[in-house]
Design an enzyme around this catalytic site. Sequence first.
Site, PDB file in Angstrom:
ATOM      1  CE  LYS A 125       9.309   2.258   2.109  1.00 17.49           C
ATOM      2  NZ  LYS A 125       9.727   2.651   0.741  1.00 17.49           N
ATOM      3  CD  GLU A 195       5.866  -0.137  -0.389  1.00 11.36           C
ATOM      4  OE1 GLU A 195       5.296   0.476   0.526  1.00 11.36           O
ATOM      5  OE2 GLU A 195       6.452  -1.225  -0.223  1.00 11.36           O
ATOM      6  CG  HIS A 199       5.138   8.410  -0.541  1.00 11.69           C
ATOM      7  ND1 HIS A 199       4.244   8.631   0.484  1.00 11.69           N
ATOM      8  CD2 HIS A 199       5.607   7.156  -0.360  1.00 11.69           C
ATOM      9  CE1 HIS A 199       4.188   7.567   1.259  1.00 11.69           C
ATOM     10  NE2 HIS A 199       4.997   6.650   0.769  1.00 11.69           N
TER      11      HIS A 199
END
EC number: 2.6.1.121
Length: 332
Positions: A125, A195, A199
């Site tokens: 990603k 994950e 962000h």
Amino acid sequence: MQAEGKGLMKVGVLGFGGLGQAAARVLEPKGEMVWVAAADRKGYAYCGDGLTIADCVSAYRDRGSIGYLEPNGTLSNESIVELVQQAKVDGYFLALPNLPNTFMAEVVKQFIQSGWQGVLVDALKRTSAMEQILQLQDELQAAGITYMTGCGATPGLLTAAAAIAAQSYAEIHSVKITFGVGIANWEAYQATIREDIAHLPGYDVERARAMSDGEVGALLDKTNGILALENMEHADDLMLELGGICSRDRVTVGGIVDTRNPKKPLSTNVQVTGRTFEGKTSTHTFTLGDETSMAANVCGPAFGYLKAGLSLHRRGIHGLFTATEVMPQFVR
């Protein structure tokens, strides 16, 4: 290696959490690929004739590792290294959590050092993680490895769609990727959700990695299970820039993840806005069907790119490629 276009492709999956198990299910009905190898943190399994997903899932769920699979499992703290040394595999899908942010590059270095030759595919990603892979391209070429990076959904399927859509324009003004993900419970995709949490404002990779399951659960309780993500550090920007399509500052990625409902909170799409040679501004939109899951949109392309990578490898073409450089080949 088999002759070009002939023979069964023997495939391994590294990582056996939610994504790794979904990858095995995607492979189960395929006639061209057979799933023969898998590894998790505590062990690995290998059977040249093919692994049975039900047995592997049972071993992983009930005892904590695919290494407990009888008779084909082996417990090991060096599961990836030992599997790569022992298994005859054409290519691996790296369905691994990239926590910490250096993890994928470290795994790739193990492949390079092992002397193994074949195809590797990831669904990375983060831009910064892919930049680490890019630094290894000369070593990958010298090692005889064909590496396909950014080959999931985003980056991957949607990035490739953007690269194709861009062909209508003389100049690209913006590429906007918006995704909706619905899963019944976050525990099925713990690494993926961590994950995503990395962000969020006030979080980073290390903080998300250090969170206990209870802390993740408490965060999701506060948000009613919803993660709203904006301006993510997603490697779509790097891939489109490398492809000469637009500078990375014209690419934005964001979305909504519902961790308590399998129904997508919004339709996943990519919008490519640009100026045509006639001077007109227009937008192409490519929308994924709501019925396709995150797993379907990640694992399907990953194996399509693995098949394409094998085609390249069998022609002696090694090194690093992104999902915007090569068309995936459909796995029958």
